[in-house]
Design an enzyme around this catalytic site. Structure first.
Site, PDB file in Angstrom:
ATOM      1  CB  SER A 127       5.898   2.880  -8.889  1.00 46.92           C
ATOM      2  OG  SER A 127       4.831   3.461  -8.665  1.00 46.92           O
ATOM      3  CG  HIS A 170       7.187   7.634  -7.125  1.00 47.18           C
ATOM      4  ND1 HIS A 170       6.912   6.750  -6.088  1.00 47.18           N
ATOM      5  CD2 HIS A 170       6.883   7.181  -8.328  1.00 47.18           C
ATOM      6  CE1 HIS A 170       6.285   5.597  -6.664  1.00 47.18           C
ATOM      7  NE2 HIS A 170       6.150   5.726  -8.004  1.00 47.18           N
ATOM      8  CG  ASP A 196       6.900   8.233  -3.104  1.00 46.34           C
ATOM      9  OD1 ASP A 196       7.428   6.969  -3.576  1.00 46.34           O
ATOM     10  OD2 ASP A 196       6.214   8.619  -4.076  1.00 46.34           O
TER      11      ASP A 196
HETATM   12  O1  XP7 Z   1       9.517   6.711 -13.268  1.00 47.03           O
HETATM   13  C1  XP7 Z   1       8.162   6.752 -12.985  1.00 47.03           C
HETATM   14  C2  XP7 Z   1       7.168   7.394 -13.948  1.00 47.03           C
HETATM   15  C3  XP7 Z   1       6.006   6.909 -13.283  1.00 47.03           C
HETATM   16  C4  XP7 Z   1       6.113   6.436 -11.894  1.00 47.03           C
HETATM   17  C5  XP7 Z   1       5.233   5.155 -11.685  1.00 47.03           C
HETATM   18  C6  XP7 Z   1       3.889   5.704 -11.358  1.00 47.03           C
HETATM   19  C7  XP7 Z   1       3.308   4.474 -10.772  1.00 47.03           C
HETATM   20  O2  XP7 Z   1       3.357   3.345 -11.053  1.00 47.03           O
HETATM   21  N1  XP7 Z   1       2.436   4.669  -9.608  1.00 47.03           N
HETATM   22  C8  XP7 Z   1       2.287   5.956  -9.232  1.00 47.03           C
HETATM   23  C9  XP7 Z   1       0.775   6.547  -9.128  1.00 47.03           C
HETATM   24  C10 XP7 Z   1      -0.134   5.584  -8.277  1.00 47.03           C
HETATM   25  C11 XP7 Z   1      -1.216   5.935  -8.323  1.00 47.03           C
HETATM   26  O3  XP7 Z   1      -2.087   5.016  -7.367  1.00 47.03           O
HETATM   27  C12 XP7 Z   1      -3.514   5.362  -7.389  1.00 47.03           C
HETATM   28  C13 XP7 Z   1      -4.276   6.156  -8.030  1.00 47.03           C
HETATM   29  C14 XP7 Z   1      -5.473   6.217  -7.970  1.00 47.03           C
HETATM   30  C15 XP7 Z   1      -6.227   5.319  -7.216  1.00 47.03           C
HETATM   31  F1  XP7 Z   1      -7.603   5.303  -7.500  1.00 47.03           F
HETATM   32  C16 XP7 Z   1      -5.657   4.345  -6.510  1.00 47.03           C
HETATM   33  C17 XP7 Z   1      -4.249   4.333  -6.597  1.00 47.03           C
HETATM   34 CL1  XP7 Z   1      -3.416   2.983  -5.577  1.00 47.03          CL
HETATM   35  C18 XP7 Z   1       0.387   4.129  -8.857  1.00 47.03           C
HETATM   36  C19 XP7 Z   1       1.477   3.828  -8.672  1.00 47.03           C
HETATM   37  N2  XP7 Z   1       7.509   6.164 -11.948  1.00 47.03           N
END
Ligand code: XP7
Length: 304
Positions: free
Chosen positions: A123, A270, A240
């Site tokens: 992620s 995800h 996802d």
């Molecule tokens: O096991 C696990 C538990 C947690 C998860 C990992 C979570 C993680 O890292 N994410 C998911 C959410 C994602 C939101 O993205 C944005 C939000 C607002 C915005 F304005 C611009 C962007 Cl790009 C970023 C990446 N995995």
């Protein structure tokens, strides 16, 4: 009150940093580290890079699989995450995650100068991994990405919301954009429960200022893709809702790497490494097979 002996103080969970594995980053913040060591002489290194709001101790299962291959696994909690210092899930510049990652890589390199090193990011940790690989390609033998953040999720980052976030960042940087819904992390109810009740996970809302840093990250990642030449193993689930699968498809189509694989999991959510058993066992199997194949290719000492 500054501690008299300049001791590095207490973690966010009030543990004494002198008793924890850690390093001090370029801003003087304590970064909590974790190491999974094989019994014998390690044949390779894997750096695990966790995602937003979570922490490196969530990678124990994946690390155990790699330790079983005589691989030395290392990780840390990013600033503002888990047992590291820093305001929760806030970073002044996304590049800080990349800088701190390279510092840890350099520390481990000093101990194992000649072993092939792979990086495995999930992620937001995938975005950090791509940027690290682009900064120091010669350092890594390959990159493994589990549902990486390449493109912002189309719902959470419509062009209006992106525009609004940039404006809001100057007015209300701490305004919450909402929380990560635990049910969107996995279809595995035990994993959802363990995420939702994990005290080391940040369950608060994502701040505007953090969202802007994530947008910066996706822009940097997209610029980096045409220069990415390392062996690549990508995983993404079609269901996802947190990171757009089109980001992995874009990466697969764009990177000039000759050795690139994208494994898609139909209906996968995800966290594919914490999904239904058949998904997660397949991901671990693929990671194992992929690394072993590339170690044989580099002629790294076979496991005894
Ligand atoms: O096991 C696990 C538990 C947690 C998860 C990992 C979570 C993680 O890292 N994410 C998911 C959410 C994602 C939101 O993205 C944005 C939000 C607002 C915005 F304005 C611009 C962007 Cl790009 C970023 C990446 N995995």
């Amino acid at each position: 009150m500054m501690p008299e002996d300049g001791s590095p103080g207490l973690s966010p969970q009030d543990a004494a940093y002198k008793d924890l594995q850690r390093y001090t980053n370029a801003d003087g913040q304590q970064i909590y580290c974790k190491y999974w060591k094989p019994t014998g002489q390690p044949r390779a290194l894997v750096f695990v890079v966790h995602g937003a709001g979570e922490h490196c101790c969530r990678y124990d299962d994946l690390a155990q699989v790699l330790v079983g291959l005589n691989i030395f696994v290392f990780a840390h909690d990013h600033v503002g995450h888990g047992q590291s210092e820093g305001e929760r899930m806030i970073v002044s510049d996304f590049q800080i995650y990349v800088r701190d990652g390279m510092q840890h890589v350099d520390l481990v390199r000093k101990v194992f100068p000649d072993l092939p090193m792979f990086i495995c990011g999930h992620s937001m940790g995938g975005a950090i991994s791509i940027l690290m690989a682009n900064e120091r390609p010669a350092e890594f033998s390959g990159v493994i990405l589990i549902s990486p953040l390449v493109l912002p999720n189309p719902e959470s980052a419509t062009s209006f919301k992106v525009f609004a976030a940039k404006i809001l960042n100057h007015l209300l940087p701490n305004l919450s954009l909402g929380c990560i819904d635990p049910n969107s992390v996995s279809r595995n109810k035990q994993e959802v429960e363990s995420y939702a009740t994990d005290p080391l996970v940040y369950h608060g809302g994502m701040k505007v200022c953090f969202g802007v840093q994530l947008l910066n990250a996706t822009a940097l990642v997209e610029k980096a893709l045409p220069h990415f030449k390392l062996p690549l193993l990508l995983f993404h689930g079609t269901a996802d809702k947190l990171c757009d699968i089109r980001g992995s498809q874009l990466m697969m189509d764009t990177v000039p790497s000759e050795d690139k694989t994208l494994k898609i999991y139909d209906k996968g959510f995800h966290a594919l490494h914490k999904e239904l058993p058949e998904v997660t066992s397949s991901v671990f199997q693929e990671v194992e097979r992929w690394i072993l194949q590339r170690l044989e290719a580099t002629g790294a000492a076979p496991s005894n």
